[in-house]
Design a protein around this motif. Structure first.
Motif, short mmCIF file in Angstrom:
data_model
loop_
_atom_site.label_atom_id
_atom_site.label_comp_id
_atom_site.label_asym_id
_atom_site.label_seq_id
_atom_site.Cartn_x
_atom_site.Cartn_y
_atom_site.Cartn_z
N ALA B 140 -25.00 -7.76 -17.99
CA ALA B 140 -24.19 -6.50 -18.71
C ALA B 140 -25.22 -5.19 -17.63
CB ALA B 140 -24.45 -6.48 -19.80
N GLN B 141 -24.72 -3.95 -17.14
CA GLN B 141 -25.58 -2.91 -17.14
C GLN B 141 -26.06 -2.36 -18.11
OE1 GLN B 141 -26.77 -2.89 -13.33
NE2 GLN B 141 -25.53 -5.20 -13.58
N TRP B 142 -27.35 -2.15 -18.46
CA TRP B 142 -27.88 -0.84 -19.28
C TRP B 142 -28.20 0.73 -18.17
CZ3 TRP B 142 -29.78 -1.96 -24.58
CH2 TRP B 142 -28.96 -3.08 -24.84
N LYS B 143 -27.08 1.15 -18.38
CA LYS B 143 -27.51 2.17 -17.58
C LYS B 143 -26.64 3.52 -18.14
CE LYS B 143 -24.77 0.72 -13.15
NZ LYS B 143 -25.28 0.81 -11.86
N THR B 144 -27.27 4.36 -18.13
CA THR B 144 -26.39 6.10 -18.83
C THR B 144 -25.11 5.77 -17.84
OG1 THR B 144 -28.42 7.12 -18.72
CG2 THR B 144 -26.85 8.35 -18.37
N ASN B 145 -23.42 6.24 -18.28
CA ASN B 145 -22.43 6.88 -17.57
C ASN B 145 -21.90 5.13 -17.58
OD1 ASN B 145 -22.00 8.74 -18.12
ND2 ASN B 145 -23.13 9.40 -16.00
N CYS B 146 -22.54 3.84 -17.56
CA CYS B 146 -21.99 2.38 -17.39
C CYS B 146 -20.74 2.05 -18.67
CB CYS B 146 -23.00 1.43 -17.28
SG CYS B 146 -22.74 -0.16 -17.59
N LEU B 147 -19.54 1.83 -18.31
CA LEU B 147 -18.53 1.63 -18.37
C LEU B 147 -18.68 -0.01 -19.10
CD1 LEU B 147 -16.77 3.01 -20.66
CD2 LEU B 147 -14.86 2.24 -19.12
N PHE B 148 -18.00 -0.71 -19.79
CA PHE B 148 -18.22 -2.16 -19.91
C PHE B 148 -17.38 -2.45 -19.23
CE2 PHE B 148 -17.80 -6.07 -21.17
CZ PHE B 148 -19.64 -7.01 -20.93
N GLU B 149 -16.25 -2.84 -18.89
CA GLU B 149 -14.64 -3.08 -18.95
C GLU B 149 -14.22 -4.13 -19.59
OE1 GLU B 149 -12.44 -0.79 -17.54
OE2 GLU B 149 -13.60 0.47 -15.97
N HIS B 150 -13.41 -4.42 -20.29
CA HIS B 150 -12.48 -5.38 -20.86
C HIS B 150 -11.02 -5.34 -20.66
CE1 HIS B 150 -12.41 -3.55 -24.10
NE2 HIS B 150 -11.56 -3.91 -24.81
N GLN B 171 -20.67 -8.86 -26.00
CA GLN B 171 -20.43 -7.71 -25.62
C GLN B 171 -18.98 -7.22 -25.11
OE1 GLN B 171 -20.82 -4.33 -25.93
NE2 GLN B 171 -20.88 -2.90 -23.88
N THR B 174 -17.42 -8.58 -28.71
CA THR B 174 -17.15 -7.57 -29.64
C THR B 174 -16.34 -6.57 -28.87
OG1 THR B 174 -19.24 -7.86 -29.67
CG2 THR B 174 -19.41 -6.02 -30.95
N LEU B 175 -16.24 -5.79 -27.62
CA LEU B 175 -15.34 -5.06 -27.80
C LEU B 175 -13.81 -5.06 -27.72
CD1 LEU B 175 -17.12 -3.83 -24.30
CD2 LEU B 175 -16.50 -2.33 -25.89
N GLU B 179 -11.68 -3.26 -30.22
CA GLU B 179 -11.04 -2.20 -29.52
C GLU B 179 -9.54 -2.07 -28.93
OE1 GLU B 179 -13.21 -0.14 -26.12
OE2 GLU B 179 -14.21 0.57 -27.57
#
Lengths: 304, 304
Positions: B140-150, B171, B174-175, B179
């Motif tokens: 997973a990319q841990w950066k600001t504004n990163c949206l993890f798409e599922h 992650q 969990t999403l 969601e």
């Protein structure tokens, strides 16, 4: 229990005056209160300056264990807020302090499932940490007759948020807790999720801690919020009694509960994970004394 | 409750006769009963042959979800035991069957935290699985504004033992659970530890399942032992009522509890995770009808 049954008050120009008069220190959660991810929340620096100018003590209490206090001070600096290390109480620091006040022997080692921040805080009080980021690329050998060797001198396993969680670390921590006599199992915190980015909630330390509960069949000692472990330090350091402190946070089950558990006044801000509808839902029984949209409302309401 | 309060009987040449006369099917756990890791436990093939020669049905019920029934049949074959796929009831199969009997829509997808076996069983009943081993190297990319798409069409997350557990999978799962409206959270089993090697206990599926409980704040539907979900299949298939079945296993809280929950007779073997002292400890209230050292005692006692 009394506190829980009272309705929360929307912060007003009247009540902010009462609050400022009765409180000597403000305890701030960081994520969702001061910043979101790497973005400062509007009006925070001006509000903190105003509170300092009125002689209020400011303390920053965060459950995020990935950073040490030094690393947090750097983050504040980079966002243009001047905060010293000793105003910061992170759950990484709490884990090291817990071992220190309980006279954890210096010759024993501490296995870390989590970030560099925990290892740095352990080192500052003279403990030897193992694991952490270094074990992020290790793998366990799944083959017959494989013996997974672990250090028998590990006397505590500290578990926090770990973006590089893997089977190796869970196996190492599990063997220490299950097989090393008296080995402590310490959780920095149990937050289910956190705002690792501005846009989504991602699994928090509660995920890794629960994994270890699942394999060890033990419950951890929690040192971060809502545990009041850190409160003794705050009281000693600032010589201020809890009713003269106000905890400001965005989470009901960590920040507000932490404040209430300790007997502080509590202010919920809606700039993080909790919405007004969650606060006012009949199923919620954690009720802060006050609530408002964001920290800078304090400044605006005083000016009004 | 009655069953739990009765003391367990050491299997004897007298009681084995009674057991064989009253039982038409034997349900065997595999790990710690038939084999340990990749090593067959002494005398097992001869004992199974004898039971078959007396007309007993044999069924193998395993909580290990890493393999499909086909892969299990191959493992039996490689150890010199002839077992057909439809004598095997693995928790990977149970997960697929749970979705099938509950009319889980074919157009929805299933996200898998676990091994190839789950994906294979899902495919056999016509479901599309995502994740599994393929996601073992993703980060997973841990950066600001990163949206993890599922994938919003995921309608179920199945969690089993996963040697390649990582933050990406936790992650993703969990999403989906948090969601995607109505998304099911299914656990193959919750064993805290298992004998992945001959020498040690390593974290089991209970570790990964607990991690998901920690981040989703939900409890899973468990399809493996001690849940009796599989029992309906067994009864339909063999047309044998539960009191005429005997569950043979090495674990009190999965195998023996499973048998007792279903109303089967129960036999604990001490060749796996449970010692005689654990069985007889006052704190243990899961008491099998019978206990003995190993499966082949059945053969020896009959010969005596």
């Amino acid at each position: 229990m009394n506190v829980a049954s009272r309705a929360s008050q929307l912060l007003s120009s009247q009540s902010i005056g009462d609050l400022l008069n009765s409180v000597e220190a403000f305890l701030f959660d960081c994520d969702g209160v001061i910043w979101k991810g790497d973005t400062l929340i509007d009006g925070v620096p001006q509000t903190l300056d105003m509170l300092r100018s009125k002689g209020k003590k400011l303390v920053f209490v965060t459950n995020n264990s990935t950073k040490s206090r030094r690393q947090y001070a750097n983050k504040f600096q980079s966002l243009g807020i001047s905060v010293t290390e000793d105003e910061i109480f992170s759950s990484s620091f709490a884990a090291a302090m817990f071992l220190k006040v309980n006279n954890f022997p210096k010759e024993k080692k501490v296995y870390v499932i989590g970030g560099e921040g925990i290892l740095e805080e352990l080192e500052l009080v003279g403990y030897t940490g193992l694991g952490g980021p270094e074990d992020g690329k290790k793998t366990a050998q799944w083959k017959t007759n494989c013996l997974f060797e672990h250090d028998k001198t590990v006397g505590a396993v500290v578990v926090g948020l770990d973006p590089y969680i893997n089977y190796y670390k869970l196996q190492y921590g599990t063997l220490c807790v299950r097989e090393n006599p008296g080995c402590l199992f310490i959780a920095t915190n149990r937050d289910a999720v956190g705002h690792m980015t501005d846009l989504q909630e991602w699994p928090g330390a509660g995920c890794m801690v629960a994994a270890m509960c699942g394999s060890t069949e033990k419950e951890p000692i929690v040192v971060g919020k809502p545990s009041t472990f850190l409160m003794d330090f705050l009281q000693q350091k600032f010589q201020i009694s809890c009713p003269k402190m106000c905890m400001v946070g965005d989470r009901l089950d960590t920040d507000i509960l932490f404040g209430q558990n300790a007997g502080c006044k509590t202010l919920l801000v809606l700039s993080g994970v909790t919405s007004q509808s969650t606060l006012q839902d009949p199923s919620n029984d954690i009720k802060p004394d006050y609530y408002t949209n964001k920290v800078s409302d304090i400044l605006e309401l005083l000016g009004a």
